[in-house]
Design an enzyme around this catalytic site. Structure first.
Site, PDB file in Angstrom:
ATOM      1  N   HIS A   1      58.922  85.804  42.391  1.00 31.77           N
ATOM      2  CA  HIS A   1      57.915  85.082  41.620  1.00 31.77           C
ATOM      3  C   HIS A   1      57.377  85.974  40.495  1.00 31.77           C
ATOM      4  O   HIS A   1      57.041  87.135  40.727  1.00 31.77           O
ATOM      5  CB  HIS A   1      56.758  84.669  42.545  1.00 31.77           C
ATOM      6  CG  HIS A   1      55.640  83.970  41.839  1.00 31.77           C
ATOM      7  ND1 HIS A   1      54.354  84.451  41.807  1.00 31.77           N
ATOM      8  CD2 HIS A   1      55.623  82.798  41.140  1.00 31.77           C
ATOM      9  CE1 HIS A   1      53.585  83.615  41.123  1.00 31.77           C
ATOM     10  NE2 HIS A   1      54.332  82.612  40.701  1.00 31.77           N
ATOM     11  N   SER A   2      57.372  85.452  39.285  1.00 26.62           N
ATOM     12  CA  SER A   2      56.738  86.120  38.147  1.00 26.62           C
ATOM     13  C   SER A   2      57.360  87.502  37.901  1.00 26.62           C
ATOM     14  O   SER A   2      58.570  87.605  37.681  1.00 26.62           O
ATOM     15  CB  SER A   2      55.232  86.204  38.404  1.00 26.62           C
ATOM     16  OG  SER A   2      54.533  86.489  37.229  1.00 26.62           O
ATOM     17  N   TYR A   3      56.559  88.571  37.951  1.00 25.27           N
ATOM     18  CA  TYR A   3      57.059  89.944  37.771  1.00 25.27           C
ATOM     19  C   TYR A   3      58.220  90.256  38.707  1.00 25.27           C
ATOM     20  O   TYR A   3      59.120  91.035  38.354  1.00 25.27           O
ATOM     21  CB  TYR A   3      55.890  90.923  37.997  1.00 25.27           C
ATOM     22  CG  TYR A   3      56.264  92.290  38.508  1.00 25.27           C
ATOM     23  CD1 TYR A   3      56.718  93.282  37.645  1.00 25.27           C
ATOM     24  CD2 TYR A   3      56.119  92.611  39.867  1.00 25.27           C
ATOM     25  CE1 TYR A   3      57.040  94.558  38.124  1.00 25.27           C
ATOM     26  CE2 TYR A   3      56.434  93.873  40.348  1.00 25.27           C
ATOM     27  CZ  TYR A   3      56.906  94.841  39.477  1.00 25.27           C
ATOM     28  OH  TYR A   3      57.226  96.100  39.948  1.00 25.27           O
TER      29      TYR A   3
END
Length: 241
Positions: A76-78
């Site tokens: 998720h994300s980073y």
């Protein structure tokens, strides 16, 4: 059955998956949702030396020590950076990469390269009393909210698991020098509500690195979909297991 390894994004902890884990497990799958070094139950380990490589090592060590195979590796994300570099090290253990509203890097890129606004956060940290720590993003007016969360109760719960991120995490480059990683199928899940300005999403190429058509799904919710739409997210992930 598959093993789902869920990797949280910057500032979060493994607890953010708490609503998704039982849904995947109920379908008979093994589910692992660790906190990366410096976060959650490992928050006391945060230091200037913690970087992207630290988090990649966290994931690779978990995969090898637990002898995980056929892993659906979700970032998720980073953590799109984390799962990319981890797969580069153990491609034979990864069945699929899932980029969940995530950064999708090329070899040698850092978070600041993939999402240039990240450099603004690094620069702000440099002017603070503790230059190596980047605090979580502030809550914004709806529909952006706190990482896409606008419900007060959910936002309050999320705040309990947020902590600072080391600058080094956002500066270290991804390593994608193993040709075998290109054979791993990819899925992209985009959260399309409340996208803040200044956070542009890179277009997904029509053809994946393994030569197959891109698989892109959308969820009509904010960035932290594992909190706002756990059922819908789990249903998408179960299509991959």
């Amino acid at each position: 059955m598959s093993t789902y390894l869920l990797v949280h994004g910057a500032w979060h902890s493994g607890q953010c998956w708490e609503r998704v884990v039982p849904l995947l497990a109920a379908a008979g799958h093994r589910v692992v949702a660790p906190s990366l070094t410096g976060h959650g139950d490992k928050a006391h380990l945060l230091s200037p030396e913690v970087g992207l490589d630290t988090h990649v090592d966290d994931v690779v060590r978990l995969i090898t020590e637990e002898d995980l195979t056929e892993v659906v590796l979700v970032g998720h994300s980073y953590a799109g950076l984390v799962i990319s570099s981890a797969a580069n090290q153990v491609p034979d253990r990864i069945a699929r990469l899932v980029y969940l509203d995530a950064m999708v890097p090329e070899d040698g890129e850092s978070a600041a390269d993939v999402l240039p606004v990240t450099q603004v956060l690094i620069d702000l940290a440099a002017k603070s009393d503790i230059a190596w720590r980047v605090p979580p993003l502030p809550e914004m007016p709806p529909p952006s909210g706190l990482f896409g969360i606008t419900d007060p109760a959910d936002a309050a719960w999320l705040r309990t698991m947020l902590s600072d991120q080391s600058v080094r995490c956002l500066q270290q480059p991804v390593r994608l020098d193993n040709p075998a990683v290109n054979a791993i199928p990819r899925t992209h899940i985009h959260c399309v509500v409340g996208e803040p300005e200044g956070f542009p999403r890179r277009p997904v190429p029509a053809i994946q690195p393994n030569g197959t058509p891109a698989q892109v799904w959308e969820l009509a919710t904010g960035h932290d979909c594992m909190i706002t739409m756990p059922v819908e997210l789990a249903e998408l992930l179960l299509k991959l297991g």
